[in-house]
Design a protein around this motif. Structure first.
Motif, PDB file in Angstrom:
ATOM      1  N   ALA A  59      47.012  34.642 -28.023  1.00 12.44           N
ATOM      2  CA  ALA A  59      48.166  35.499 -28.300  1.00 12.44           C
ATOM      3  C   ALA A  59      48.648  35.335 -29.733  1.00 12.44           C
ATOM      4  N   SER A  60      48.585  34.120 -30.263  1.00 12.22           N
ATOM      5  CA  SER A  60      49.045  33.921 -31.645  1.00 12.22           C
ATOM      6  C   SER A  60      48.057  34.498 -32.656  1.00 12.22           C
ATOM      7  N   ASN A  61      46.797  34.687 -32.254  1.00 13.24           N
ATOM      8  CA  ASN A  61      45.795  35.267 -33.149  1.00 13.24           C
ATOM      9  C   ASN A  61      45.839  36.794 -33.196  1.00 13.24           C
ATOM     10  N   ILE A 129      60.928  33.409 -20.875  1.00 11.63           N
ATOM     11  CA  ILE A 129      60.020  34.473 -20.482  1.00 11.63           C
ATOM     12  C   ILE A 129      58.596  34.040 -20.762  1.00 11.63           C
ATOM     13  N   ASN A 130      57.743  34.103 -19.747  1.00 11.49           N
ATOM     14  CA  ASN A 130      56.313  33.838 -19.889  1.00 11.49           C
ATOM     15  C   ASN A 130      55.572  35.122 -19.566  1.00 11.49           C
ATOM     16  N   ILE A 131      54.843  35.635 -20.540  1.00 14.03           N
ATOM     17  CA  ILE A 131      54.052  36.845 -20.355  1.00 14.03           C
ATOM     18  C   ILE A 131      52.598  36.397 -20.275  1.00 14.03           C
ATOM     19  N   VAL A 132      52.021  36.488 -19.085  1.00  8.61           N
ATOM     20  CA  VAL A 132      50.652  36.053 -18.839  1.00  8.61           C
ATOM     21  C   VAL A 132      49.845  37.303 -18.500  1.00  8.61           C
ATOM     22  N   PHE A 133      48.829  37.604 -19.330  1.00 10.01           N
ATOM     23  CA  PHE A 133      48.042  38.789 -19.044  1.00 10.01           C
ATOM     24  C   PHE A 133      46.612  38.630 -19.523  1.00 10.01           C
ATOM     25  N   LYS A 134      45.773  39.530 -19.024  1.00 10.17           N
ATOM     26  CA  LYS A 134      44.357  39.535 -19.363  1.00 10.17           C
ATOM     27  C   LYS A 134      44.019  40.916 -19.905  1.00 10.17           C
ATOM     28  N   ASN A 139      42.259  35.921 -21.845  1.00  7.75           N
ATOM     29  CA  ASN A 139      43.588  35.565 -21.359  1.00  7.75           C
ATOM     30  C   ASN A 139      44.565  35.386 -22.519  1.00  7.75           C
ATOM     31  N   TYR A 140      45.791  35.816 -22.285  1.00  5.34           N
ATOM     32  CA  TYR A 140      46.860  35.704 -23.277  1.00  5.34           C
ATOM     33  C   TYR A 140      48.100  35.141 -22.598  1.00  5.34           C
ATOM     34  N   LEU A 141      48.859  34.363 -23.356  1.00  2.97           N
ATOM     35  CA  LEU A 141      50.121  33.809 -22.864  1.00  2.97           C
ATOM     36  C   LEU A 141      51.119  33.813 -24.011  1.00  2.97           C
ATOM     37  N   VAL A 142      52.274  34.397 -23.745  1.00  4.80           N
ATOM     38  CA  VAL A 142      53.358  34.425 -24.721  1.00  4.80           C
ATOM     39  C   VAL A 142      54.595  33.817 -24.049  1.00  4.80           C
ATOM     40  N   LYS A 143      55.185  32.840 -24.724  1.00 12.74           N
ATOM     41  CA  LYS A 143      56.407  32.205 -24.212  1.00 12.74           C
ATOM     42  C   LYS A 143      57.549  32.514 -25.175  1.00 12.74           C
ATOM     43  N   LYS A 144      58.639  32.986 -24.625  1.00 12.33           N
ATOM     44  CA  LYS A 144      59.820  33.307 -25.431  1.00 12.33           C
ATOM     45  C   LYS A 144      61.056  32.785 -24.729  1.00 12.33           C
TER      46      LYS A 144
END
Length: 148
Positions: A59-61, A129-134, A139-144
């Motif tokens: 996700a950061s990339n 907020i945890n956004i977990v998706f494919k 796989n991607y994970l974003v934490k806010k």
């Protein structure tokens, strides 16, 4: 009856031990001081930690980052424009640290490059907020953290 130094010291130690025992028993039995773990299956979740780190790195990339912003009557989660919206599969977890009864999750099923979370489900205060998706088998994970 006369009290000497030895008797005074013993009485002080017994009083101190009684004071400490009172607080230990009060803290362990009173429901007002009951606190839950952040997650029920803590050790099981810990085993998948490297996958979580890899998903966060993915996700950061991204060239265009995922945005979480407050709009009128909703919380808007915007995905990158180069993603095809109907190919995004996953969930959005909204976690309230102060009250686990308010926690909820929303499946990601969108036709536009954004997801709207209804404001009526979000009480004022801090939310994680945890956004977990494919997307495309990645796989991607974003934490806010937001204060609503």
């Amino acid at each position: 009856m006369k009290l000497n130094w030895g008797t005074g010291i013993v009485l002080a130690i017994v009083a101190f031990i009684g004071f400490i025992m009172y607080f230990v028993i009060t803290m362990s039995t009173d429901t007002a001081f009951s606190h839950d773990l952040v997650t029920e299956k803590y050790y099981q979740k810990e085993l998948g930690f490297q996958d979580e780190i890899d998903a966060e790195q993915n996700a950061s990339n991204l060239n265009e980052k995922i945005k979480v912003e407050r709009v009128v009557n909703d919380l808007k989660i915007t995905f990158p424009n180069n993603f095809t919206p109907n190919k995004i599969q996953g969930k959005v977890f909204l976690y309230r640290p102060s009250n686990k009864q308010l926690d909820f999750e929303i499946p990601i099923s969108i036709s536009k490059p954004y997801l709207l979370v209804p404001e009526k489900r979000l009480l004022d205060g801090r939310w994680n907020i945890n956004i977990v998706f494919k997307y495309n088998n990645k796989n991607y994970l974003v934490k806010k953290e937001i204060n609503y």
